[in-house]
Write a protein that holds these residues in place. Structure first.
Motif, PDB file in Angstrom:
ATOM      1  N   SER A 225       0.842  -1.202   0.000  1.00 56.20           N
ATOM      2  CA  SER A 225       0.000   0.000   0.000  1.00 56.20           C
ATOM      3  C   SER A 225       0.878   1.254   0.000  1.00 56.20           C
ATOM      4  O   SER A 225       2.053   1.212   0.364  1.00 56.20           O
ATOM      5  CB  SER A 225      -0.888   0.005   1.235  1.00 56.20           C
ATOM      6  N   GLU A 227       0.676   3.688   1.958  1.00 56.04           N
ATOM      7  CA  GLU A 227       1.040   4.083   3.316  1.00 56.04           C
ATOM      8  C   GLU A 227       2.346   3.405   3.736  1.00 56.04           C
ATOM      9  O   GLU A 227       3.204   4.010   4.363  1.00 56.04           O
ATOM     10  CB  GLU A 227      -0.091   3.705   4.272  1.00 56.04           C
ATOM     11  N   PHE A 272       0.205  -9.454   0.449  1.00 54.74           N
ATOM     12  CA  PHE A 272       0.499  -8.022   0.533  1.00 54.74           C
ATOM     13  C   PHE A 272       1.488  -7.820   1.680  1.00 54.74           C
ATOM     14  O   PHE A 272       1.639  -8.687   2.543  1.00 54.74           O
ATOM     15  CB  PHE A 272      -0.791  -7.220   0.754  1.00 54.74           C
ATOM     16  N   GLU A 276       5.254  -5.309   9.774  1.00 55.83           N
ATOM     17  CA  GLU A 276       6.201  -6.181  10.460  1.00 55.83           C
ATOM     18  C   GLU A 276       7.349  -6.599   9.551  1.00 55.83           C
ATOM     19  O   GLU A 276       8.498  -6.649   9.962  1.00 55.83           O
ATOM     20  CB  GLU A 276       5.484  -7.435  10.988  1.00 55.83           C
ATOM     21  N   GLN A 279       9.798  -3.844   9.144  1.00 55.77           N
ATOM     22  CA  GLN A 279      10.620  -3.664  10.352  1.00 55.77           C
ATOM     23  C   GLN A 279      11.693  -4.737  10.457  1.00 55.77           C
ATOM     24  O   GLN A 279      12.827  -4.452  10.846  1.00 55.77           O
ATOM     25  CB  GLN A 279       9.723  -3.717  11.592  1.00 55.77           C
ATOM     26  N   VAL A 311      13.821   2.580  13.798  1.00 55.47           N
ATOM     27  CA  VAL A 311      12.639   1.708  13.721  1.00 55.47           C
ATOM     28  C   VAL A 311      11.788   1.875  14.971  1.00 55.47           C
ATOM     29  O   VAL A 311      10.564   1.889  14.923  1.00 55.47           O
ATOM     30  CB  VAL A 311      13.080   0.241  13.533  1.00 55.47           C
ATOM     31  N   LYS A 312      12.476   2.051  16.111  1.00 55.25           N
ATOM     32  CA  LYS A 312      11.730   2.194  17.364  1.00 55.25           C
ATOM     33  C   LYS A 312      11.015   3.539  17.446  1.00 55.25           C
ATOM     34  O   LYS A 312       9.944   3.641  18.025  1.00 55.25           O
ATOM     35  CB  LYS A 312      12.705   2.073  18.542  1.00 55.25           C
ATOM     36  N   ILE A 314      10.225   5.876  14.841  1.00 57.27           N
ATOM     37  CA  ILE A 314       9.279   6.317  13.805  1.00 57.27           C
ATOM     38  C   ILE A 314       7.950   5.595  14.012  1.00 57.27           C
ATOM     39  O   ILE A 314       7.927   4.391  14.237  1.00 57.27           O
ATOM     40  CB  ILE A 314       9.855   6.022  12.409  1.00 57.27           C
ATOM     41  N   VAL A 316       4.915   3.597  13.553  1.00 60.46           N
ATOM     42  CA  VAL A 316       4.634   2.541  12.585  1.00 60.46           C
ATOM     43  C   VAL A 316       3.149   2.562  12.245  1.00 60.46           C
ATOM     44  O   VAL A 316       2.307   2.743  13.123  1.00 60.46           O
ATOM     45  CB  VAL A 316       5.080   1.171  13.156  1.00 60.46           C
TER      46      VAL A 316
ATOM     47  N   LYS B 144      17.779  12.165  16.787  1.00 62.02           N
ATOM     48  CA  LYS B 144      17.545  13.238  17.755  1.00 62.02           C
ATOM     49  C   LYS B 144      16.080  13.273  18.102  1.00 62.02           C
ATOM     50  O   LYS B 144      15.277  13.810  17.355  1.00 62.02           O
ATOM     51  CB  LYS B 144      17.944  14.579  17.140  1.00 62.02           C
ATOM     52  N   PRO B 145      15.740  12.719  19.214  1.00 57.80           N
ATOM     53  CA  PRO B 145      14.313  12.707  19.534  1.00 57.80           C
ATOM     54  C   PRO B 145      13.934  13.994  20.255  1.00 57.80           C
ATOM     55  O   PRO B 145      14.725  14.541  21.010  1.00 57.80           O
ATOM     56  CB  PRO B 145      14.187  11.517  20.475  1.00 57.80           C
ATOM     57  N   SER B 610       2.014  13.893   9.027  1.00 60.62           N
ATOM     58  CA  SER B 610       1.816  12.751   8.150  1.00 60.62           C
ATOM     59  C   SER B 610       0.740  11.840   8.721  1.00 60.62           C
ATOM     60  O   SER B 610       0.058  11.132   7.999  1.00 60.62           O
ATOM     61  CB  SER B 610       3.118  11.986   7.988  1.00 60.62           C
ATOM     62  N   TRP B 615      -5.319   7.820   5.238  1.00 67.86           N
ATOM     63  CA  TRP B 615      -4.971   6.531   4.652  1.00 67.86           C
ATOM     64  C   TRP B 615      -6.190   5.629   4.666  1.00 67.86           C
ATOM     65  O   TRP B 615      -7.071   5.799   5.510  1.00 67.86           O
ATOM     66  CB  TRP B 615      -3.848   5.863   5.453  1.00 67.86           C
ATOM     67  N   TYR B 623      -9.264  -0.731  16.207  1.00 68.21           N
ATOM     68  CA  TYR B 623      -8.675   0.267  17.104  1.00 68.21           C
ATOM     69  C   TYR B 623      -9.395   0.319  18.443  1.00 68.21           C
ATOM     70  O   TYR B 623      -8.793   0.644  19.458  1.00 68.21           O
ATOM     71  CB  TYR B 623      -8.682   1.644  16.439  1.00 68.21           C
ATOM     72  N   SER B 638       5.268   3.717  20.049  1.00 66.33           N
ATOM     73  CA  SER B 638       5.004   4.294  18.732  1.00 66.33           C
ATOM     74  C   SER B 638       5.658   3.484  17.620  1.00 66.33           C
ATOM     75  O   SER B 638       5.171   3.431  16.511  1.00 66.33           O
ATOM     76  CB  SER B 638       5.474   5.741  18.688  1.00 66.33           C
ATOM     77  N   GLY B 639       6.798   2.827  17.890  1.00 60.46           N
ATOM     78  CA  GLY B 639       7.470   2.074  16.845  1.00 60.46           C
ATOM     79  C   GLY B 639       7.146   0.583  16.889  1.00 60.46           C
ATOM     80  O   GLY B 639       7.828  -0.203  16.221  1.00 60.46           O
ATOM     81  N   GLU B 640       6.151   0.222  17.689  1.00 58.26           N
ATOM     82  CA  GLU B 640       5.879  -1.194  17.869  1.00 58.26           C
ATOM     83  C   GLU B 640       4.768  -1.639  16.925  1.00 58.26           C
ATOM     84  O   GLU B 640       3.661  -1.083  16.946  1.00 58.26           O
ATOM     85  CB  GLU B 640       5.439  -1.422  19.331  1.00 58.26           C
ATOM     86  N   ALA B 641       5.059  -2.616  16.092  1.00 61.10           N
ATOM     87  CA  ALA B 641       4.040  -3.099  15.163  1.00 61.10           C
ATOM     88  C   ALA B 641       2.976  -3.860  15.942  1.00 61.10           C
ATOM     89  O   ALA B 641       3.232  -4.375  17.034  1.00 61.10           O
ATOM     90  CB  ALA B 641       4.674  -3.987  14.112  1.00 61.10           C
ATOM     91  N   ARG B 673      -6.288  -2.610   6.033  1.00 62.26           N
ATOM     92  CA  ARG B 673      -5.420  -1.423   6.079  1.00 62.26           C
ATOM     93  C   ARG B 673      -4.389  -1.419   4.954  1.00 62.26           C
ATOM     94  O   ARG B 673      -4.163  -0.392   4.331  1.00 62.26           O
ATOM     95  CB  ARG B 673      -4.680  -1.384   7.420  1.00 62.26           C
ATOM     96  N   PHE B 674      -3.721  -2.543   4.765  1.00 63.34           N
ATOM     97  CA  PHE B 674      -2.512  -2.495   3.936  1.00 63.34           C
ATOM     98  C   PHE B 674      -2.629  -3.225   2.610  1.00 63.34           C
ATOM     99  O   PHE B 674      -1.720  -3.149   1.803  1.00 63.34           O
ATOM    100  CB  PHE B 674      -1.328  -3.056   4.730  1.00 63.34           C
TER     101      PHE B 674
END
Lengths: 318, 701
Positions: A225, A227, A272, A276, A279, A311-312, A314, A316, B144-145, B610, B615, B623, B638-641, B673-674
């Motif tokens: 996708s 996104e 698709f 994960e 990552q 990765v941590k 940004i 996801v 740089k967070p 963003s 999307w 959710y 935030s970065g955890e799938a 979603r994807f």
């Protein structure tokens, strides 16, 4: 079942056969195998950096044997010349003409052992081959076979008499990863397997060249996708803004990350890509392309940790 | 993390109620909560927040300065640069300043939290507040967070803390209100894994422990105070007490004296300064201590002189004073009666009138032995007019002024025998005594330990008969008692000996210039006269003890002097401070808030981020599940799938049977979603249904 679904199922079976075949030889390296095959299926090349004796060559050989394809091994040395790789024209006395003798690069799977021991000039000879799937010798362009896969190995502890790969060449490798030492149990299993004979001698090819080419085609049909494309771009772009990094990753990295993620999605049975998979591949695909500032390197920063951090941090897509 | 609606309003009202600022607290609360309804937002950058924060900190500093200089508590930063006993009063005044500031804290940082609530992000970048974070961000290698925090909860804590300072409705109301507010604040943050009973009992247990703890600390403080009372008094008597003066007679070792400047004098028209500045005199000697008898109650108020507008006081009415000196001194004592600083004034001998006394002085008193007590500011500049003739001391009293302690008589009789005085003329007797001390005694601040013990010998006898070496207290005490033995009425005086010039007409008096001498009654003039038998070399001896960096210390001493002048309103600086601070603060505020282009009519959702791009598939019901599971105490990073997070969240045993349905749901959700092909209508419906089923199961857990 639709046609594409059949293709996917066949491709997945092809992957499974190769993976199973390799796992007979390579104990406890399923993740490395998966990464290797993802690179193969997405048309990229792989750089293995690891200590001597961890099975880099064995992995390459096992892959070559599992596929019914031509395999050549090239040991890089300081006195290796470009013509030793690409081939050379030799004058034939009988018909009074030059005949081109193909070098080892004209193969399906090329194992470039200890690539950092050759001179930069020789290393560069591989560049065109890896980037364009073709070589130019004596002004003539020659195409390489449709499946051309380079597995280069590098020894991280040797410095004397080595030539570090130029950044441009690093960028041509879709992935770099290490095998690492296996657990004691696995190592015992390796000993047992090789008590009498190296099992690789008996390894039979599991798939044909055509199967692998079909696998590559199938990977191209895995959907991704917009996104997630954006997520890939965000990850790669973040490396360019990190302080302590002199050179961030290029758009070629984004491309490689997308393509290998597509391959991984196929392996995992999806049609698709999910976040994960991106990552999981971010570190092996991006890290080797970064050039750190010496100061940052001394303060303990590594390219891997930079990518892991990104990765941590940004966000996801979920 | 935002606070629940109206919590800030409630805590500000509570704070206002506890601090008698109810209307202000309510107004502030309404202003903060109105951000929930008003959509206007400011686009504030990290730099803006940094400036605002600096402004708030500056404001706190300015307020601290203002409060410190206006509260009439007493003291100053004395102990930092000044060796005298200012510490005690400084502590009290510091305490007052600190509590006032703590009470005002919600006001000081109101602007900052208002800026947060009306900014677009509704959070504050940490690097705006903390130097550590700013430095870390600048030096960061790697990514740089920028950490954003919502300071609503910290502000809530600050308000509660400030409310605790003035619990004027009694500790129980405060404690109850605090408990309710805390419960309100913590309720939305609880982990949903645990049920209500567990939560409330844990909370009540914490409250009970806190209550017991605060009671315990109070009792402990009481205990420590009782235990410390005696120990503390050791530090409280470093300035002369009008009723008694403990001498260092009999102490072994070096007498330690400070070289800090304690008094500054300025004479008029090049006149010489008064040599002796007396603070008090005493008449009875018992076991190394001089007593003036009686107590503070002996001090009588002196009314301000007529026609002086309350700035002059006549000590000896009708006296003609020929000399005039301006004296600046610290008032280091503490009047528990008036709750202001109070101490004895160092006055030249024969002072008759005090002039130019500032209006901050609330009382001037004198006692029978010539001590003058001033109460009011912690620092005082005044003019003393003095001259020969009558003094403010009471006339001699035969009971006191001729009494010699019986245990000192044997030694004194030996000395009298040694003196062989035939004359009874007081002047000749005094001369003989002065010569005796000058010829046979030496000055020393060092007392050797006694190698051969003499059990029945008093320290004074040891000085008179054997060592013949000591400091001014020995000489003064010995002289007073010796003259009494010879029939002359005397008293013991303490104060300072002024001798050090510091520029034209300027004189300084240091701690080491503290001196003791003798007052002798002159029958012909009917006045008390100074009589000093300490060898003249004492001044030189003391001066030798000056440090190499004396000039630096003097500089700080001067700074402290100037500060005290400002602090106690003896200079005009204080008036200017407000006029300097107000425009400066106004300018800063203008810079921060009203710079052009700052304000923007922005809706809460803007398309810059963003995350705000529409999307596909963001309408997924999955959710709701995520929110529910996160509320059990396991929020997603935030970065955890999603799959990684689910594996972590479902590790809990009670949720084990949800793993399979959730994995299936996640697949569906991800396709929604994807997968660019998306779900068909039927699958979309089934996603919603399955989420509902799982939600129901989850609610039962």
């Amino acid at each position: 079942m639709t046609n594409s679904a059949t293709n996917l199922a066949t491709a997945r079976a092809t992957y499974q056969k190769i993976a199973d075949n390799i796992s007979q030889i390579m104990r406890g390296q399923s993740e490395a195998t998966r990464h290797l095959l993802a690179a193969l299926a997405s048309g990229g090349h792989v750089l293995l950096e690891d200590y001597p004796g961890t099975g880099k060559t064995t992995l390459a050989k096992a892959l070559a044997k599992s596929i019914d394809a031509s395999f050549k091994r090239l040991q890089f040395t300081p006195d290796l010349l470009p013509s030793d790789i690409l081939g050379v024209s030799i004058f034939n006395q009988r018909d009074q003409q030059f005949h081109f003798h193909e070098g080892p690069v004209f193969t399906n799977i090329l194992l470039a052992d200890e690539i950092n021991r050759a001179s930069p000039r020789t290393q560069s000879a591989l560049l065109e081959a890896m980037g364009e799937n073709q070589v130019s010798v004596e002004g003539e362009r020659r195409n390489l076979p449709e499946l051309f896969f380079v597995i280069a190995t590098e020894n991280p502890v040797e410095f004397r008499g080595t030539y570090p790969l130029p950044e441009a060449q690093m960028d041509r490798f879709a992935m770099q990863f290490t095998l690492g030492y296996v657990s004691p149990e696995e190592e015992v299993a390796v000993l047992t397997a090789q008590e009498h004979q190296h099992p690789i001698e008996e390894l039979k090819s599991a798939v044909t060249l055509a199967d692998v080419i079909a696998l590559k085609r199938a990977v191209e049909n895995i959907r991704i996708s917009d996104e997630l494309k954006r997520y890939v771009v965000d990850l790669v772009a973040a490396t360019r803004k990190v302080s302590g990094v002199q050179l961030g990753a290029s758009p070629r990295a984004s491309l490689a990350l997308m393509k290998t993620a597509q391959a991984l999605a196929l392996f995992e049975g999806a049609d698709f890509v999910t976040p994960e998979q991106i990552q999981k591949l971010a570190v092996p695909v991006i890290a080797h392309r970064l050039v750190l500032e010496p100061q940052a390197r001394f303060s303990g920063l590594t390219a891997r940790s930079v990518v892991q951090d990104i990765v941590k941090k940004i966000k996801v897509p979920a | 993390m935002k606070t629940p609606p109206f919590l800030l309003l409630a805590v500000l009202v509570f704070w206002g109620w506890q601090s008698d600022l109810l209307i202000l607290g309510a107004l502030m609360g309404v202003a903060l909560e109105s951000s929930r309804f008003i959509k206007t937002r400011w686009d504030l950058s990290t730099d803006d927040f940094r400036r605002l924060w600096n402004f708030c900190v500056l404001l706190a500093g300015a307020l601290a300065l203002y409060v410190f200089s206006t509260n009439e508590g007493g003291g100053g930063f004395g102990t930092l640069v000044h060796g005298s006993a200012a510490g005690r009063t400084a502590t009290l005044s510091g305490l007052h300043t600190a509590s006032t500031l703590a009470r005002w804290m919600p006001m000081m940082f109101f602007l900052f939290i208002a800026a947060q609530n009306f900014s677009e992000r509704e959070t504050i970048p940490l690097s705006a507040i903390s130097l550590i974070f700013r430095r870390r961000q600048q030096n960061a290698v790697g990514i740089k967070p920028e950490w954003y925090v919502n300071i609503a909860y910290p502000y809530f804590i600050v308000c509660l803390f400030s409310a605790s300072i003035h619990a004027n409705e009694g500790a129980h109301t405060f404690f109850g209100g605090e408990g309710v507010l805390l419960a309100w604040a913590l309720w939305p943050l609880r982990a949903r894994r645990f049920n209500f009973a567990i939560w409330i009992s844990t909370f009540l247990l914490a409250l009970a422990l806190a209550y017991a703890g605060s009671r315990g600390i109070g009792q402990l403080a009481q205990l420590a105070q009782n235990y410390n009372a005696q120990w503390m008094t050791r530090w409280l008597s470093s300035r002369p007490d009008p009723t008694q003066a403990m001498t260092a007679i009999g102490q072994i070792g070096e007498l330690q004296m400070s070289s800090a400047i304690v008094i500054r004098m300025e004479t008029k028209n090049g006149a010489p300064p008064p040599s002796y500045l007396r603070e008090a005199s005493y008449h009875s000697y018992r076991s190394q201590t001089w007593f003036a008898g009686g107590s503070h109650n002996e001090f009588l108020d002196i009314p301000a002189a007529a026609n002086s507008g309350g700035t002059a006081y006549d000590l000896v009415p009708g006296k003609t004073n020929t000399a005039d000196v301006s004296i600046a001194c610290y008032i280091n004592g503490w009047s528990s009666e008036l709750s202001v600083p109070e101490s004895l004034l160092p006055l030249p001998s024969g002072s008759g009138r005090l002039e130019n006394i500032p209006s901050s002085v609330v009382a001037v008193k004198q006692n029978l032995t010539g001590g003058v007590l001033a109460a009011g500011p912690g620092f005082l500049i005044f003019d003393a007019r003095y001259g020969a003739g009558a003094t403010l001391d009471s006339p001699p009293n035969t009971n006191w002024d001729l009494t010699v302690p019986t245990n000192e008589i044997p030694a004194l009789e030996q000395i009298v025998a040694e003196l062989k005085i035939s004359s009874t003329n007081p002047a000749q007797v005094e001369l003989a005594v002065a010569q005796f001390f000058a010829n046979k005694f030496t000055y020393s601040t060092w007392q050797r330990p006694d190698k051969t013990p003499h059990p029945n010998e008093t320290p004074l006898a040891r000085f008179l008969l054997r060592t013949r070496s000591g400091h001014c207290e020995y000489f003064a005490t010995a002289t007073v008692l010796l003259l009494r033995e010879l029939g002359i009425r005397t008293r013991y005086a303490v104060g300072y000996y002024a001798h050090e010039a510091d520029g034209e007409n300027q004189y300084v008096v240091r701690g080491r210039d503290a001196h003791a001498w003798c007052l002798v009654w002159n029958d012909t003039t009917k006045a008390w006269e100074d009589f000093d038998t300490t060898p003249g070399s004492w001044v030189a001896t003391e001066s030798q003890r000056a440090h190499a960096w004396q000039s630096i210390k003097d500089f700080f001493s001067w700074l402290h002097f100037q500060f005290s002048k400002f602090r106690w309103g003896q200079s005009h600086l204080r008036r200017y401070i407000l006029w300097a601070v107000i425009p400066m603060m106004g300018f800063l505020l203008y810079q921060i808030v009203f710079r052009r282009g700052r304000k923007r009519q922005a809706q809460k959702s803007n398309n810059k981020n963003s995350g705000a791009i529409p999307w596909p598939g963001l309408d997924s019901e999955f959710y709701q599940l995520e929110t529910k599971i996160a509320a059990r105490g396991l929020p997603r990073q935030s970065g955890e799938a999603l799959s990684d997070w689910l594996a972590r969240a479902l590790a809990e045993n009670t949720l084990a049977d949800l793993r399979a349905p959730l994995a299936e749901l996640l697949r569906l959700h991800y396709r929604h979603r994807f997968d660019p092909n998306g779900l068909n209508a039927e699958e979309r419906k089934s996603l919603a249904q399955k989420v509902n089923t799982v939600l129901k199961t989850l609610a039962e857990k």
